[in-house]
Design an enzyme around this catalytic site. Structure first.
Site, PDB file in Angstrom:
ATOM      1  N   HIS A 144       3.507  -4.978   0.731  1.00  0.00           N
ATOM      2  CA  HIS A 144       2.360  -4.149   0.378  1.00  0.00           C
ATOM      3  C   HIS A 144       2.578  -3.705  -1.063  1.00  0.00           C
ATOM      4  CE1 HIS A 144      -1.126  -1.571   1.149  1.00  0.00           C
ATOM      5  NE2 HIS A 144      -0.564  -0.851   0.186  1.00  0.00           N
ATOM      6  N   CYS A 145       1.615  -3.992  -1.933  1.00  0.00           N
ATOM      7  CA  CYS A 145       1.824  -3.721  -3.356  1.00  0.00           C
ATOM      8  C   CYS A 145       1.032  -2.486  -3.793  1.00  0.00           C
ATOM      9  CB  CYS A 145       1.393  -4.941  -4.162  1.00  0.00           C
ATOM     10  SG  CYS A 145       1.592  -4.704  -5.919  1.00  0.00           S
ATOM     11  N   VAL A 146       1.747  -1.506  -4.330  1.00  0.00           N
ATOM     12  CA  VAL A 146       1.081  -0.275  -4.783  1.00  0.00           C
ATOM     13  C   VAL A 146       0.229  -0.560  -6.020  1.00  0.00           C
ATOM     14  CG1 VAL A 146       1.476   2.148  -5.309  1.00  0.00           C
ATOM     15  CG2 VAL A 146       3.192   0.878  -4.077  1.00  0.00           C
ATOM     16  N   MET A 149      -2.913  -1.962  -4.724  1.00  0.00           N
ATOM     17  CA  MET A 149      -3.468  -1.148  -3.630  1.00  0.00           C
ATOM     18  C   MET A 149      -3.860  -2.003  -2.445  1.00  0.00           C
ATOM     19  SD  MET A 149      -6.032   1.129  -5.828  1.00  0.00           S
ATOM     20  CE  MET A 149      -6.575  -0.306  -6.671  1.00  0.00           C
ATOM     21  N   ASN A 150      -3.124  -3.049  -2.202  1.00  0.00           N
ATOM     22  CA  ASN A 150      -3.501  -4.001  -1.160  1.00  0.00           C
ATOM     23  C   ASN A 150      -2.233  -4.685  -0.680  1.00  0.00           C
ATOM     24  OD1 ASN A 150      -5.097  -5.602   0.428  1.00  0.00           O
ATOM     25  ND2 ASN A 150      -6.116  -6.693  -1.242  1.00  0.00           N
TER      26      ASN A 150
END
Ligand SMILES: [Zn+2]
Ligand SMILES: [Zn+2]
Length: 288
Positions: A144-146, A149-150
């Site tokens: 999950h990549c900050v 945001m996805n």
């Protein structure tokens, strides 16, 4: 127990809020480099009558490359944000029925075994993982990549990787374009009447330091992802792969790259969805 659930929820909520700030950070990074490179140094140099033709061509090259790379970077970025990473179809059932064939479930070392997500109350296809931030199962989940945001998974991994790649190239171009400016400045060849004032110098210096930091950190990250793509492995599967030899998803370097970027090499660097023929998603659809 209720307390820990609450903490996890708060943590996820904080990560989602942080994501909104990340868009501003990414746009700020482009603007921070755009101002010194295009607005104050190379843009005016394109129309400067007093510089040599070589410098004029170099200025046009820098300004054009900056625009192309910034466009590709932002396109990849928003494609990674807006593209659904891939979710499990409602009617998905594993190939082997675990109720009829319970030994299929017993080999915990086989990543291809049928797995059930207790949170979604659904069977998971191979390489699918549950993301507690998105609250769903994600196909071929990487992480999950900050920043985007996805979740990064089956359908948007190409865009995520191209975002890293084009940001790296843009930062590298910015570092190389600002270097001669600093050397001129420190040799005293550039002064106030030639368009340099302390504020512009400060912005240029800040852009140089930030771009250099991004360049170095992204280089390591890109090398790591290239190794993962070449081996057909995700960040989540990295440790699992060490235990399982041979790795069942490895189809050879060429096919592994095509699975992520598509079969048309012309479109490898363009953030458009790859042809689906070689993807896991297609395999999943054919099987159902
Ligand atoms: Zn799930
Ligand atoms: Zn997620």
């Amino acid at each position: 127990m209720a307390g820990s659930d609450c903490n996890v929820f708060q943590f996820c909520k904080c990560l989602r809020l942080l994501g909104n700030v990340m868009i501003l950070v990414v746009l700020g990074l482009v603007a921070l480099s755009y101002y010194p490179i295009v607005v104050t140094i190379y843009g005016p140099a394109m129309f400067d009558q007093n510089i040599s033709p070589v410098k004029e061509v170099a200025a046009i090259f820098v300004v054009a490359s900056f625009h192309v790379l910034a466009a590709l970077m932002l396109w990849s970025y928003f494609a990674a944000i807006l593209t659904c990473p891939g979710h499990v179809p409602d009617d998905f059932r594993p190939d082997v029925d675990p109720e009829e064939n319970p030994e299929a479930m017993s080999d915990k070392s086989d990543p291809r075994r049928p797995r059930f997500c207790r949170k979604c109350q659904k069977w998971k296809p191979e390489r699918t993982h549950h993301c507690s931030i998105c609250g769903r199962c994600v196909l071929k989940m990487d992480h999950h990549c900050v920043w985007v945001m996805n979740c990064v998974g089956e359908r948007n991994y190409k865009f995520f990787f191209l975002f890293l790649w084009h940001t790296f190239l843009l930062s590298l171009l910015s570092v190389l374009a600002l270097l001669p400016y600093f050397s001129e400045f420190f040799k005293g060849e550039r002064n106030a009447d030639k368009g340099s004032n302390p504020a512009q110098l400060a912005v240029s210096f800040m852009a140089f330091v930030v771009d250099l930091a991004f360049c170095l950190s992204l280089f390591g990250f890109i090398v790591m992802h290239l190794k993962l793509i070449a081996a057909n492995c995700t960040t989540i599967e990295m440790f699992e792969k060490e235990r399982i030899k041979p790795w069942p998803y490895d189809k050879g370097v060429k096919k592994n790259f095509e699975e992520v970027f598509g079969t048309s090499k012309l479109l490898w660097f363009v953030p458009v969805q790859r042809d689906q023929a070689c993807t896991n998603e297609e395999r999943l659809r054919l099987r159902m």
